[in-house]
Design a protein around this motif. Sequence first.
Motif, mmCIF file in Angstrom:
data_model
loop_
_atom_site.group_PDB
_atom_site.id
_atom_site.type_symbol
_atom_site.label_atom_id
_atom_site.label_comp_id
_atom_site.label_asym_id
_atom_site.label_seq_id
_atom_site.Cartn_x
_atom_site.Cartn_y
_atom_site.Cartn_z
ATOM 1 N N PRO A 135 0.839 -1.212 0.000
ATOM 2 C CA PRO A 135 0.000 0.000 0.000
ATOM 3 C C PRO A 135 0.870 1.256 0.000
ATOM 4 O O PRO A 135 1.829 1.366 0.752
ATOM 5 N N GLY A 136 0.545 2.190 -0.892
ATOM 6 C CA GLY A 136 1.328 3.403 -1.056
ATOM 7 C C GLY A 136 2.511 3.246 -1.978
ATOM 8 O O GLY A 136 3.191 4.227 -2.292
ATOM 9 N N ALA A 170 -6.036 -1.282 -17.607
ATOM 10 C CA ALA A 170 -7.315 -1.998 -17.519
ATOM 11 C C ALA A 170 -7.264 -3.142 -16.522
ATOM 12 O O ALA A 170 -8.306 -3.562 -15.988
ATOM 13 N N SER A 171 -6.062 -3.658 -16.258
ATOM 14 C CA SER A 171 -5.931 -4.777 -15.324
ATOM 15 C C SER A 171 -5.868 -4.333 -13.868
ATOM 16 O O SER A 171 -5.919 -5.180 -12.966
ATOM 17 N N LEU A 172 -5.757 -3.024 -13.629
ATOM 18 C CA LEU A 172 -5.631 -2.493 -12.270
ATOM 19 C C LEU A 172 -6.986 -1.998 -11.768
ATOM 20 O O LEU A 172 -7.636 -1.192 -12.422
ATOM 21 N N TRP A 177 -5.953 1.513 -7.151
ATOM 22 C CA TRP A 177 -4.772 2.098 -7.802
ATOM 23 C C TRP A 177 -5.071 3.492 -8.337
ATOM 24 O O TRP A 177 -6.168 3.762 -8.831
ATOM 25 N N ASP A 178 -4.055 4.351 -8.273
ATOM 26 C CA ASP A 178 -4.045 5.622 -8.987
ATOM 27 C C ASP A 178 -3.016 5.509 -10.106
ATOM 28 O O ASP A 178 -1.849 5.173 -9.841
ATOM 29 N N VAL A 179 -3.422 5.768 -11.332
ATOM 30 C CA VAL A 179 -2.498 5.731 -12.466
ATOM 31 C C VAL A 179 -1.861 7.105 -12.611
ATOM 32 O O VAL A 179 -2.531 8.091 -12.912
ATOM 33 N N LEU A 180 -0.551 7.163 -12.373
ATOM 34 C CA LEU A 180 0.176 8.425 -12.426
ATOM 35 C C LEU A 180 0.677 8.744 -13.821
ATOM 36 O O LEU A 180 0.870 9.917 -14.160
ATOM 37 N N ARG A 206 0.236 3.888 -8.591
ATOM 38 C CA ARG A 206 0.480 3.829 -7.149
ATOM 39 C C ARG A 206 -0.699 3.119 -6.482
ATOM 40 O O ARG A 206 -1.866 3.464 -6.711
ATOM 41 N N ARG A 207 -0.350 2.126 -5.639
ATOM 42 C CA ARG A 207 -1.394 1.435 -4.899
ATOM 43 C C ARG A 207 -1.919 2.345 -3.775
ATOM 44 O O ARG A 207 -1.122 2.930 -3.022
ATOM 45 N N LYS A 208 -3.218 2.475 -3.680
ATOM 46 C CA LYS A 208 -3.814 3.320 -2.651
ATOM 47 C C LYS A 208 -3.602 2.712 -1.269
ATOM 48 O O LYS A 208 -3.516 1.498 -1.098
ATOM 49 N N VAL A 209 -3.484 3.583 -0.306
ATOM 50 C CA VAL A 209 -3.291 3.144 1.088
ATOM 51 C C VAL A 209 -4.614 2.696 1.689
ATOM 52 O O VAL A 209 -5.627 3.356 1.495
#
Length: 209
Positions: A135-136, A170-172, A177-180, A206-209
């Motif tokens: 996470p994060g 599309a797989s996330l 997830w946030d796509v940066l 980035r994986r959300k916390v």
Amino acid sequence: MSQVHDAAFWDERYSSSAAIWSGKPNPHLVSGAIDLTPGKALDVGSGEGADAIWLAAAGWEVTAVDHSQVALARSAEHAAQAGDDVAARISWEQADVTDWEPGEGIYDLVSAQFMHLPSALRIPLFARLAASVAPGGSLLVVGHNLSDRETPVRGHFDADSFWAGADIVASLDPDAWDVLANTSPGRTVVHEGAEHAINDTVVHARRKV
């Protein structure tokens, strides 16, 4: 048919030359990680070690994984030349990434730079890599853009080894997830004495916390 090279192939390729790659870290790794807080990093397909060494020098604790024991031994030598403090922050691991399990929720950065695998192996690998991000943490995946399939400099790659950033995005799960970044930056390379314009595919999430 897509071809997957085994460890013996890569050992022979690395043994055929004192250096296969430039010795410099991949620019998309540098630009993607330069502002991240160092933590635990996973470098998948670590080659001759330039990315892992750059990360370790920046303060990351790095697990570097590659198919080739020859490449890993060469990488360890390069890391030793970079200094004891750098070498101590890198763990070199030989593994066949097509069926290797990195674990879940472990790494603050997972980097996979130019993994030339057919989709049947690449898609589940990328899913395992995404699952290994804490996470994060960040997932940074870079490959050859679909637009380059017909270019002379990329002609030796199987067409199925190219992919689009949209496939990764599309797989996330958007709730997780946030796509940066999902970009196709261009650059110029020299191949057989001629310059060629190519494009990479870069996804940073980035994986959300």
